[in-house]
Motif scaffolding. Structure first.
Motif, short mmCIF file in Angstrom:
data_model
loop_
_atom_site.label_atom_id
_atom_site.label_comp_id
_atom_site.label_asym_id
_atom_site.label_seq_id
_atom_site.Cartn_x
_atom_site.Cartn_y
_atom_site.Cartn_z
N GLN A 36 13.85 -8.98 7.15
CA GLN A 36 14.27 -7.57 6.99
C GLN A 36 14.91 -7.34 5.62
OE1 GLN A 36 16.70 -6.34 10.30
NE2 GLN A 36 14.95 -6.17 11.67
N ALA A 37 15.72 -8.29 5.17
CA ALA A 37 16.38 -8.15 3.86
C ALA A 37 15.33 -8.12 2.75
CB ALA A 37 17.37 -9.29 3.64
N ARG A 38 14.29 -8.94 2.91
CA ARG A 38 13.20 -8.97 1.92
C ARG A 38 12.45 -7.62 1.91
NH1 ARG A 38 12.11 -13.76 0.07
NH2 ARG A 38 12.49 -14.98 1.95
N VAL A 39 12.20 -7.08 3.10
CA VAL A 39 11.52 -5.78 3.22
C VAL A 39 12.36 -4.69 2.55
CG1 VAL A 39 10.84 -3.99 4.89
CG2 VAL A 39 10.18 -6.36 5.29
N ALA A 40 13.70 -4.75 2.74
CA ALA A 40 14.61 -3.75 2.16
C ALA A 40 14.56 -3.80 0.63
CB ALA A 40 16.03 -3.98 2.66
N VAL A 41 14.48 -5.01 0.07
CA VAL A 41 14.40 -5.15 -1.40
C VAL A 41 13.09 -4.51 -1.90
CG1 VAL A 41 14.10 -6.79 -3.30
CG2 VAL A 41 15.88 -7.18 -1.59
N THR A 42 11.99 -4.80 -1.23
CA THR A 42 10.69 -4.25 -1.64
C THR A 42 10.71 -2.73 -1.58
OG1 THR A 42 9.69 -6.22 -0.70
CG2 THR A 42 8.20 -4.42 -1.20
N ALA A 43 11.30 -2.17 -0.51
CA ALA A 43 11.36 -0.71 -0.36
C ALA A 43 12.22 -0.09 -1.46
CB ALA A 43 11.91 -0.37 1.02
N ALA A 44 13.38 -0.71 -1.75
CA ALA A 44 14.28 -0.18 -2.79
C ALA A 44 13.59 -0.23 -4.15
CB ALA A 44 15.58 -0.97 -2.80
N GLU A 45 12.85 -1.31 -4.41
CA GLU A 45 12.15 -1.44 -5.69
C GLU A 45 11.05 -0.38 -5.83
OE1 GLU A 45 12.74 -6.22 -6.62
OE2 GLU A 45 10.96 -5.54 -5.52
N ALA A 46 10.37 -0.08 -4.71
CA ALA A 46 9.31 0.94 -4.74
C ALA A 46 9.90 2.32 -5.04
CB ALA A 46 8.56 0.95 -3.41
N GLU A 47 11.06 2.63 -4.43
CA GLU A 47 11.75 3.90 -4.68
C GLU A 47 12.14 4.03 -6.14
OE1 GLU A 47 13.96 6.46 -2.55
OE2 GLU A 47 11.86 6.52 -1.94
N LEU A 48 12.72 2.96 -6.67
CA LEU A 48 13.15 2.96 -8.07
C LEU A 48 11.95 3.20 -8.98
CD1 LEU A 48 15.14 2.47 -10.42
CD2 LEU A 48 14.76 0.02 -10.13
N ASN A 49 10.87 2.51 -8.68
CA ASN A 49 9.67 2.63 -9.50
C ASN A 49 9.15 4.07 -9.49
OD1 ASN A 49 7.69 1.33 -11.14
ND2 ASN A 49 6.25 1.57 -9.44
N HIS A 50 9.17 4.69 -8.30
CA HIS A 50 8.72 6.08 -8.16
C HIS A 50 9.53 7.00 -9.08
CE1 HIS A 50 7.91 10.00 -6.34
NE2 HIS A 50 9.23 10.16 -6.24
N TRP A 51 10.86 6.87 -9.05
CA TRP A 51 11.72 7.75 -9.86
C TRP A 51 11.64 7.41 -11.33
CZ3 TRP A 51 13.14 12.30 -8.48
CH2 TRP A 51 13.28 12.60 -7.12
N TYR A 52 11.39 6.16 -11.64
CA TYR A 52 11.28 5.76 -13.04
C TYR A 52 10.02 6.38 -13.65
CZ TYR A 52 11.21 2.91 -17.22
OH TYR A 52 11.20 2.51 -18.53
N ILE A 53 8.92 6.34 -12.90
CA ILE A 53 7.66 6.95 -13.38
C ILE A 53 7.84 8.46 -13.54
CG2 ILE A 53 5.28 7.50 -12.67
CD1 ILE A 53 5.20 4.64 -11.45
N ARG A 54 8.53 9.07 -12.58
CA ARG A 54 8.81 10.52 -12.63
C ARG A 54 9.63 10.86 -13.89
NH1 ARG A 54 8.02 15.51 -11.42
NH2 ARG A 54 9.69 16.81 -10.60
N GLN A 55 10.63 10.04 -14.16
CA GLN A 55 11.46 10.27 -15.35
C GLN A 55 10.62 10.18 -16.63
OE1 GLN A 55 14.95 7.68 -15.72
NE2 GLN A 55 14.93 7.92 -17.93
N ARG A 56 9.77 9.16 -16.72
CA ARG A 56 8.93 8.98 -17.92
C ARG A 56 7.98 10.19 -18.09
NH1 ARG A 56 9.78 7.04 -21.90
NH2 ARG A 56 7.68 6.34 -22.44
N ASP A 57 7.37 10.65 -17.00
CA ASP A 57 6.46 11.81 -17.05
C ASP A 57 7.19 13.05 -17.56
OD1 ASP A 57 4.36 10.34 -16.13
OD2 ASP A 57 4.42 11.10 -14.07
N LEU A 58 8.40 13.28 -17.01
CA LEU A 58 9.17 14.46 -17.39
C LEU A 58 9.62 14.37 -18.84
CD1 LEU A 58 11.18 14.92 -14.09
CD2 LEU A 58 9.63 16.61 -15.09
#
Ligand SMILES: [Zn+2]
Length: 257
Positions: free
Chosen positions: A63-85
């Motif tokens: 579960q802890a490993r799944v949580a890390v993967t999910a948090a990293e995916a969220e960060l990546n989403h917002w990072y891409i959004r920031q770069r686009d903007l």
């Protein structure tokens, strides 16, 4: 009565024919001693099976490993959004600068054209401010998600450390149990020397039928396994006879220490 007719029992394929050595005090005592060892062997094997199952990755680690993967995916989403903007804001800025250069450059003098350029500059300015608001939101999200990723990675490290130490404990326990199992197996061999092949076959068949307990201690004047009171004739037989006496209720071999 009460004596098990050995011919009724199937002779086990693995039953080894031992020379019939005169029993310790009686045949039931020898079987009882064997049973004490066999029950411990059963318990050790049961625990070893549980340990081998536990020696895999635990649910908490997964579960802890799944949580890390999910948090990293969220960060990546917002990072891409920031770069686009950032790119969009820069693009609008360039367009606005171009429009303003036309507007204030002095080359355009036609009032209608100037009004259009003013309207365009105002519109580009509004669009840029809206994008800048979105960009600020994206940057705040990147900041929050970066902290969330760090927290999730720390939680995984903690749970993994706990898991590693429990694994070490379980491995040490398994090593001890394996040694104990070897000692018990030696004990068992020694007990078998004092038990006839027929008695062993009866015992093994009863163990299979009776949840591992083929021999019951007599407690007071009752069977220690099922608790049913024994007739005095049966008690007498269990006490004196060299043959095997069984409980009339549960069929187990009776042993009077
Ligand atoms: Zn009984």
């Amino acid at each position: 009565m009460g004596t098990i007719a050995c011919s009724l029992w199937p002779v086990l394929a693995h039953a080894i024919i031992h020379p019939i050595i005169p029993p310790m005090s009686n045949r039931a005592a020898a079987l009882y001693a064997l049973q004490v060892t066999d029950l411990e062997i059963d318990a050790v094997r049961h625990r070893l099976t549980a340990i081998r199952t536990a020696l895999g990755e635990t649910e908490a680690v997964r579960q802890a490993r799944v949580a890390v993967t999910a948090a990293e995916a969220e960060l990546n989403h917002w990072y891409i959004r920031q770069r686009d903007l950032e790119l969009s804001v820069a693009g609008l800025g360039a367009k606005l600068a171009e429009t303003e250069a036309q507007l204030y450059g002095g080359h355009v003098r036609n009032p209608k054209q100037l009004t259009e350029l003013q309207a365009e500059a105002a519109s580009l300015g509004r669009q840029r401010r809206a994008l800048e608001d979105d960009l600020l939101e994206a940057m705040l999200n990147v900041e929050d998600r970066t902290a969330a990723v760090a927290a999730a990675r720390q939680a995984l490290a903690d749970v993994e450390a706990a898991w590693q130490s429990s694994q070490a404990g379980l491995r040490a326990e398994a090593t001890q149990l394996e040694a104990r199992l070897q000692a018990l197996s030696g004990e068992r061999e020694a007990y078998l020397m004092g038990i006839s092949a027929d008695d062993l076959a009866v015992y093994e068949a009863l163990r299979r039928r009776k949840g591992g307990q083929a021999v019951a201690l007599v407690e007071g004047d009752a069977c220690g396994a099922c608790g049913v009171a024994l007739f005095s004739s049966r008690l007498q037989q269990a006490r004196q006879s060299e043959s095997l006496t069984t409980c009339g209720n549960c069929d187990r071999i009776l042993y009077l220490p």
